[in-house]
Design an enzyme around this catalytic site. Structure first.
Site, PDB file in Angstrom:
ATOM      1  CD  GLN A  62      -5.467  -0.139  11.824  1.00 13.66           C
ATOM      2  OE1 GLN A  62      -4.709  -0.152  10.765  1.00 13.66           O
ATOM      3  NE2 GLN A  62      -5.509  -1.231  12.515  1.00 13.66           N
ATOM      4  NE  ARG A 100      -1.502  -3.978   4.686  1.00 11.87           N
ATOM      5  CZ  ARG A 100      -1.905  -4.389   5.922  1.00 11.87           C
ATOM      6  NH1 ARG A 100      -3.091  -4.350   6.313  1.00 11.87           N
ATOM      7  NH2 ARG A 100      -1.103  -4.816   6.711  1.00 11.87           N
ATOM      8  CD  GLN A 101      -2.912   3.927   7.962  1.00 12.87           C
ATOM      9  OE1 GLN A 101      -3.046   4.790   7.517  1.00 12.87           O
ATOM     10  NE2 GLN A 101      -2.889   3.985   9.355  1.00 12.87           N
ATOM     11  CB  SER A 102      -5.420  -3.470   9.294  1.00 12.02           C
ATOM     12  OG  SER A 102      -4.282  -3.829   9.219  1.00 12.02           O
ATOM     13  CB  SER A 103      -9.554  -1.069   9.604  1.00 14.21           C
ATOM     14  OG  SER A 103      -9.330  -0.373  10.556  1.00 14.21           O
TER      15      SER A 103
END
Length: 573
Positions: free
Chosen positions: A27, A21-24
C-alpha cells in the site's frame, strides 16, 4: 464555530501531532494518493491556528498493521507524548489509521481525556473529555475493529476454500517446483532430485536422522537447500534439516495446509504451535508427484517418534552402539515391562545389565529384577548362529550387492556435483571472455570468479577419486574372500570383534521378536524365552552358561496363568 470553541489557547500552546500509517508496504508503494491525503492534514492544523513548526509528523509505522500497538514504535511514541502533556491535538485521516484494536483506541482516548488533548480526523474535531464526542469516537473505534475482522474473515475464507481444493499456492520445499501451468512437479535439476531420493533411501536403511547425517558426511555428499531468492545451494546435511525433510508430507506427494498455528503474544512476538495431524486444515494425499509414497512417509514418522528417548518407545528404537544385544527387546517375566539397559565397568571391561526398575523409580517399590547381560547375550548368540548358518552364504552375497549398490549411488551423486561445478566454471569462463580487456576493474573480478570455480571443480574431482579408492578398498578381493570364508561358520562372523554391535542387533531383529527373562529367587537361575519372528509365534528356550543353572522345560505361560499385565509380554512365554 463549534470547532473554534473546542480549540482553546491552551491547546495552541502545545504541539499538533500528525500520525500517518498504511497497513502494508504494497500500500505504501501503490496507494500514493492515500499518503497525500494524510499529509494534507497539516493544512487543517494550520487553519486551526497551529504554526508550521509546531506540527510533528509521525510516519515511521509505514507498512505496519494497526491490529496491535506492540510492534508500532510510532504509535507508542504518540501515546507517550500525549501522556506527558506535550500534544494539544492528535490528527489522523480516520480512526483506522490510529488503531484497529479497540483496546489501544480506548487507551488513547482515556489518556487524551486526562491530558486535555483534542483528536482530529477527516470529519471533524473531537474532545475526548466530552461525553458525546467520547461516545462517537468509541463507536468509530468499534467499527474500525469490526471492519478489520470482516476483511480478515473474507480473505481467510477464500484462502481456506482454495486450500481445501488443493489450489492455494504455498512455498514448496527444496526438490519441488511449480511448472508454468501452476502444477507441482519434481525439480528439473537431476542432482537435486537424485540427492533427495538418496536421502530417503539412506534413512530407510539407517533408521534414524542422525545416522543419515553421518552417512552423508562419510560419503562426502552435500544436501540441496533453496534460498529465499529461489537459488539452490548445496550444504552439509544437518540433523535439523534431516528431521524437517522427513516430517514434510509434501515429499510424499500430499498437499497439506495449516500444519502450524501462528499467534501474537502481548509483546508483539509471533509464536508457532504445531497442530496435530487431525487438526490440519487440508490434507490431500497423492495430490502431486513425490519422492516417496504416503505409506513410506507414515513409516518414517513412526521411526522418528520411536527414536526418541522415551522409555515406552524403547522396543521400536533403532539399534545403537551398546553391547547389550536385547536392547528394547528384553521383557520382564514378572511385571511384563521392558528392561532398561545399564552399563557398568568391571574388571577392565564394560558389562551390560538388564534392570527392571520402573516400579522402584515411580512408586518406591522393591527392585523387580536385575540380570547380568553377557550370559544372556551369549545364549542369544548361539540361537542366532543356529538359525542363520543355512542362509549365511546367501546373506553374504546380498550384503555385497547392497554395498556395491550404495557405492554406485554415491559415485553417481558425486558425478552430478562435478557436472554442476563444470557448468559453473564454463559460465564463469564465458563471462570473462566477453569482457573488454581494457576494463581491468571488471576483468580482474571475473577472472577471480573463474579461478574460484575452477578450484571448486578440481576439489570435486579429487573428492570423487578419494571416495572411489576408499570404496574400492572396502570391496577388494581379499575382503570378499575373507567374507566368504567366514560365512562357512557363522558363529565366527558373529563373534568377530570387527562386527559392530549395531549390525548384530539389526540382524537379531529379523530373527527374534522379543525375549522374556525370569530370574528365580532360589538359586539365581535365569529362564530365557525367545519368541522368533519366523515362523510367527515360535518360542525357543535357552540356558545361560557359566554360573546360570539349567532351565526347566516346564515353564508356566506368563500371561495366561500368572496374571501379568505388561503390554509387550510374549504370548507363549
Amino acid at each position: 464555530m463549534n470547532v473554534h470553541l473546542k480549540v482553546q489557547p491552551r491547546h495552541l500552546e502545545r504541539a499538533a501531532y500528525l500520525y500517518i500509517r498504511q497497513s502494508s508496504m504494497r500500500q505504501v508503494v501503490e496507494n500514493a494518493e492515500s499518503a497525500r491525503r494524510q499529509y494534507a492534514l497539516r493544512g487543517r492544523a494550520t487553519a486551526l491556528g497551529w504554526r508550521d513548526e509546531q506540527i510533528v509528523v509521525i510516519d515511521n509505522d509505514q507498512g505496519e498493521s494497526g491490529a496491535s500497538a506492540a510492534w508500532r514504535q510510532g504509535f507508542q511514541r504518540l501515546v507517550s507524548d500525549v501522556g506527558m502533556g506535550q500534544a494539544g491535538i492528535v490528527m489522523g485521516l480516520e480512526v483506522s489509521r490510529l488503531a484497529r484494536n479497540n483496546a489501544d483506541w480506548q487507551r488513547l482516548l482515556e489518556i487524551c481525556a486526562l491530558a486535555d488533548t483534542l483528536i482530529l480526523d477527516e470529519d471533524g474535531v473531537y474532545d475526548p473529555a466530552s461525553f458525546n464526542d467520547r461516545l462517537l469516537l468509541g463507536l468509530k473505534g468499534t467499527m474500525s475493529e469490526a471492519e478489520l475482522h470482516v476483511i480478515k474473515a473474507r480473505l481467510r475464507g477464500g484462502i481456506l476454500n482454495k486450500a481445501r481444493r488443493g489450489e492455494f499456492r504455498c512455498p514448496l520445499p527444496t526438490g519441488l517446483v511449480y511448472d508454468p501451468s501452476g502444477n507441482v512437479g519434481l525439480d528439473p535439476d537431476m542432482q537435486v532430485r537424485e540427492m533427495i531420493a538418496h536421502f530417503f533411501e539412506t534413512f530407510a536403511r539407517a533408521g534414524s536422522a542422525s545416522q543419515t547425517v553421518k552417512a552423508f558426511r562419510a560419503q562426502g555428499l552435500l544436501f540441496p537447500s533453496r534460498l529465499h531468492d529461489s537459488q539452490t545451494v548445496f550444504r552439509p546435511l544437518t540433523a535439523s534439516t534431516a528431521v524437517r525433510v522427513l516430517a514434510n508430507p509434501r515429499y510424499a506427494g500430499a498437499y497439506v495446509y495449516g500444519r502450524r498455528q501462528y499467534r501474537r503474544t502481548m509483546d508483539g512476538r509471533r509464536t508457532v504451535r504445531a497442530r496435530d495431524d487431525d487438526d490440519w486444515l487440508a490434507c490431500i494425499p497423492d495430490a502431486h508427484p513425490g519422492y516417496i509414497s504416503w505409506e513410506q512417509h507414515q513409516e518414517n514418522l513412526k521411526s522418528l517418534k520411536a527414536n526418541g528417548r522415551g522409555y515406552d518407545a524403547a522396543r521400536a528404537s533403532i539399534p545403537r552402539e551398546g553391547a547389550a544385544l536385547l536392547q528394547g527387546r528384553a521383557v520382564c517375566g514378572r511385571c511384563g515391562g521392558h528392561f532398561r539397559v545399564r552399563y557398568a565397568a568391571r574388571r577392565g571391561r564394560l558389562d551390560a545389565w538388564y534392570i527392571c526398575d520402573r516400579a522402584h523409580g515411580y512408586r518406591g517399590e522393591p527392585l523387580c529384577q536385575s540380570i547380568a547381560g553377557p550370559p544372556v547375550d551369549d545364549a542369544i548368540g548361539r540361537l542366532i548362529a543356529e538359525e542363520m548358518t543355512p542362509a549365511a552364504v546367501e546373506l553374504a552375497i546380498d550384503v555385497r550387492r547392497e554395498i556395491e549398490a550404495r557405492h554406485e549411488e554415491a559415485d553417481r551423486l558425486r558425478c552430478r556435483a562435478i557436472e554442476r561445478a563444470r557448468t559453473e566454471a564454463d559460465l564463469a569462463q564465458r563471462r570473462f571472455m566477453l569482457v573488454d580487456p581494457d576494463n581491468r576493474l571488471v576483468a580482474d573480478t571475473l577472472e577471480g570468479e573463474w579461478n574460484e570455480k575452477l578450484r571448486t571443480l578440481a576439489k570435486a574431482r579429487e573428492e570423487r577419486e578419494r571416495a572411489r579408492e576408499r570404496d574400492r578398498f572396502s570391496l577388494d578381493t581379499a575382503v570378499c574372500k575373507r567374507l566368504v570364508a567366514m560365512v562357512a561358520d557363522f558363529h565366527k562372523l558373529w563373534a568377530d570383534p570387527d562386527t559392530p554391535n549395531r549390525e548384530r542387533k539389526r540382524l537379531l531383529a529379523h530373527i527374534i521378536e522379543d525375549v522374556t527373562l525370569v530370574k528365580l529367587p532360589a538359586d539365581g537361575t535365569t529362564r530365557v524365552h525367545a519368541r522368533a519372528t519366523r515362523p510367527a509365534g515360535s518360542v525357543r528356550s535357552y540356558t545361560a552358561p557359566g554360573s546360570w543353572s539349567t532351565m526347566s522345560e516346564k515353564v508356566p505361560p506368563l500371561r495366561k496363568n500368572n496374571g501379568l499385565k505388561g503390554p509387550n509380554c510374549g504370548d507363549s512365554a
